[in-house]
Design a protein around this motif. Structure first.
Motif, PDB file in Angstrom:
ATOM      1  N   ASN A 126     -11.120   1.267   7.873  1.00  0.00           N
ATOM      2  CA  ASN A 126     -10.118   2.281   8.206  1.00  0.00           C
ATOM      3  C   ASN A 126      -9.923   2.396   9.704  1.00  0.00           C
ATOM      4  OD1 ASN A 126      -8.926   3.640   6.141  1.00  0.00           O
ATOM      5  ND2 ASN A 126     -10.724   4.921   5.744  1.00  0.00           N
ATOM      6  N   GLY A 127      -8.679   2.426  10.151  1.00  0.00           N
ATOM      7  CA  GLY A 127      -8.427   2.669  11.571  1.00  0.00           C
ATOM      8  C   GLY A 127      -8.617   1.461  12.464  1.00  0.00           C
ATOM      9  N   ALA A 128      -8.833   0.282  11.865  1.00  0.00           N
ATOM     10  CA  ALA A 128      -9.062  -0.928  12.679  1.00  0.00           C
ATOM     11  C   ALA A 128      -7.786  -1.376  13.391  1.00  0.00           C
ATOM     12  CB  ALA A 128      -9.592  -2.048  11.792  1.00  0.00           C
ATOM     13  N   GLY A 129      -6.631  -0.993  12.823  1.00  0.00           N
ATOM     14  CA  GLY A 129      -5.361  -1.394  13.436  1.00  0.00           C
ATOM     15  C   GLY A 129      -4.537  -2.328  12.569  1.00  0.00           C
ATOM     16  N   LYS A 130      -4.971  -2.520  11.328  1.00  0.00           N
ATOM     17  CA  LYS A 130      -4.315  -3.504  10.451  1.00  0.00           C
ATOM     18  C   LYS A 130      -2.862  -3.106  10.145  1.00  0.00           C
ATOM     19  CE  LYS A 130      -7.319  -2.916   7.084  1.00  0.00           C
ATOM     20  NZ  LYS A 130      -7.959  -1.702   7.617  1.00  0.00           N
ATOM     21  N   SER A 131      -2.666  -1.830   9.780  1.00  0.00           N
ATOM     22  CA  SER A 131      -1.292  -1.406   9.444  1.00  0.00           C
ATOM     23  C   SER A 131      -0.410  -1.411  10.684  1.00  0.00           C
ATOM     24  CB  SER A 131      -1.292   0.003   8.834  1.00  0.00           C
ATOM     25  OG  SER A 131      -2.041   0.007   7.656  1.00  0.00           O
ATOM     26  N   THR A 132      -0.980  -1.061  11.819  1.00  0.00           N
ATOM     27  CA  THR A 132      -0.213  -1.085  13.077  1.00  0.00           C
ATOM     28  C   THR A 132       0.255  -2.512  13.369  1.00  0.00           C
ATOM     29  OG1 THR A 132      -1.568   0.741  13.863  1.00  0.00           O
ATOM     30  CG2 THR A 132      -0.304  -0.457  15.525  1.00  0.00           C
TER      31      THR A 132
HETATM   32  P1  ATP Z   1      -6.023   2.063   7.315  1.00  0.00           P
HETATM   33  O1  ATP Z   1      -6.607   1.071   6.397  1.00  0.00           O
HETATM   34  O2  ATP Z   1      -6.669   3.392   7.249  1.00  0.00           O
HETATM   35  O3  ATP Z   1      -4.512   2.119   7.254  1.00  0.00           O
HETATM   36  P2  ATP Z   1      -5.747   0.434   9.642  1.00  0.00           P
HETATM   37  O4  ATP Z   1      -6.722  -0.630   9.957  1.00  0.00           O
HETATM   38  O5  ATP Z   1      -4.481   0.009   8.993  1.00  0.00           O
HETATM   39  O6  ATP Z   1      -6.419   1.557   8.772  1.00  0.00           O
HETATM   40  P3  ATP Z   1      -4.081   1.746  11.557  1.00  0.00           P
HETATM   41  O7  ATP Z   1      -3.437   2.619  10.520  1.00  0.00           O
HETATM   42  O8  ATP Z   1      -3.294   0.650  12.138  1.00  0.00           O
HETATM   43  O9  ATP Z   1      -5.443   1.178  10.995  1.00  0.00           O
HETATM   44  O10 ATP Z   1      -4.607   2.712  12.712  1.00  0.00           O
HETATM   45  C1  ATP Z   1      -5.110   2.229  13.966  1.00  0.00           C
HETATM   46  C2  ATP Z   1      -5.373   3.417  14.881  1.00  0.00           C
HETATM   47  O11 ATP Z   1      -4.142   4.067  15.161  1.00  0.00           O
HETATM   48  C3  ATP Z   1      -6.280   4.492  14.292  1.00  0.00           C
HETATM   49  O12 ATP Z   1      -7.062   5.009  15.334  1.00  0.00           O
HETATM   50  C4  ATP Z   1      -5.313   5.529  13.779  1.00  0.00           C
HETATM   51  O13 ATP Z   1      -5.899   6.822  13.785  1.00  0.00           O
HETATM   52  C5  ATP Z   1      -4.189   5.443  14.794  1.00  0.00           C
HETATM   53  N1  ATP Z   1      -2.904   5.787  14.179  1.00  0.00           N
HETATM   54  C6  ATP Z   1      -2.319   5.176  13.117  1.00  0.00           C
HETATM   55  N2  ATP Z   1      -1.115   5.732  12.830  1.00  0.00           N
HETATM   56  C7  ATP Z   1      -0.941   6.721  13.746  1.00  0.00           C
HETATM   57  C8  ATP Z   1       0.113   7.669  14.003  1.00  0.00           C
HETATM   58  N3  ATP Z   1       1.217   7.702  13.265  1.00  0.00           N
HETATM   59  N4  ATP Z   1      -0.068   8.534  15.040  1.00  0.00           N
HETATM   60  C9  ATP Z   1      -1.189   8.504  15.797  1.00  0.00           C
HETATM   61  N5  ATP Z   1      -2.202   7.632  15.625  1.00  0.00           N
HETATM   62  C10 ATP Z   1      -2.087   6.761  14.613  1.00  0.00           C
END
Ligand code: ATP
Length: 232
Positions: free
Chosen positions: A36-42
């Motif tokens: 969670n929060g690694a940055g994958k969705s970003t």
């Molecule tokens: P998950 O599996 O929970 O979706 P992830 O690996 O896809 O995790 P991201 O969603 O890309 O991770 O989040 C990366 C970082 O950016 C995290 O610290 C998250 O809290 C932050 N983040 C994600 N979306 C937002 C947003 N809309 N506003 C502020 N911070 C965000």
């Protein structure tokens, strides 16, 4: 096919990607794993141009990706979003039609409907039902079908196993492999590293905005530090 170099992205002051570089080659299944929060969705949002990176480059088929999401889709780079995000108040068929709304090759669209319905007989049975009335697994199938209707060259999955029963997850992963064997390159974003590593050719491991490890499936499965940290 897809080449990402030193990509950075932020939400206000929070740096979510801190210089990510990775590639997907034609024909492979590449997994991007991490907690969670690694940055994958970003990362996916940046590739699909739904978020503007603060730095770095993204090239698809040798050209910079468009800054307009509909042009990214038209170029063959298509995302199946996290938590499905189907249109609950449209029928199954209407949801699929949205996937091909930028195309006008009627005969080929008809073939793609056939292909989706062959892969997902449940969707054919329920083509007149509202998307919102489908089970979680069926909604995931619909989201995948909708992505296929855009005729992707590279299909990107954001956590396809999320919230689904293990037996359904197995079916979804088999379908991802079938789509790949039929000629579509796959990028698979997953927290479920055990499952993703079983079907991918290569994988990247992300942690707090960075790629911390990468390799072929066999290299990663043989890495004891990885097994300890991510595979339980
Ligand atoms: P998950 O599996 O929970 O979706 P992830 O690996 O896809 O995790 P991201 O969603 O890309 O991770 O989040 C990366 C970082 O950016 C995290 O610290 C998250 O809290 C932050 N983040 C994600 N979306 C937002 C947003 N809309 N506003 C502020 N911070 C965000």
């Amino acid at each position: 096919m897809l080449k990402i170099n030193n990509l950075t992205a932020a939400y206000g002051g929070i740096e979510a990607l801190k210089g990510v570089s990775l590639e997907a080659n034609e024909g492979e299944i590449v997994a991007v794993l991490g907690a969670n929060g690694a940055g994958k969705s970003t990362l996916l949002k940046c590739i699909s141009s739904m978020m503007k990176p603060t730095g770095g480059t993204i090239e698809f088929m040798g050209k910079p990706v468009s800054t307009k999401p509909h042009e990214v889709v038209a170029s063959g780079l298509v995302q199946v979003p996290e938590a499905r995000q189907i249109f609950a108040k449209l029928t199954v068929e209407e949801n699929l039609r949205i996937g091909c709304c930028q195309r006008n090759d009627t005969a080929e669209i008809a073939k793609d409907f056939e292909r989706v319905y062959t892969l997902f007989p449940r969707l054919q049975e329920r083509k007149k039902q509202y998307g919102g009335l489908l089970s979680g697994g069926e909604q995931q199938m619909l989201a995948i079908g909708r992505g296929m209707m855009a005729r992707p060259k590279l299909l990107m999955f954001d956590e396809p196993s999320l919230g689904l029963a293990p037996i359904i997850v197995n079916q979804i992963f088999e379908i991802i492999q079938t789509i790949n064997k039929e000629g579509t390159t796959i990028m698979l974003i997953e927290q479920n590293a055990n499952k993703a590593l079983k079907i991918c050719d290569r994988a990247y491991i992300m942690s707090v905005g960075n790629v911390v490890k990468s390799g072929t499936r066999d290299e990663l499965l043989a890495d004891p530090t990885l097994t300890e940290a991510y595979l339980g």
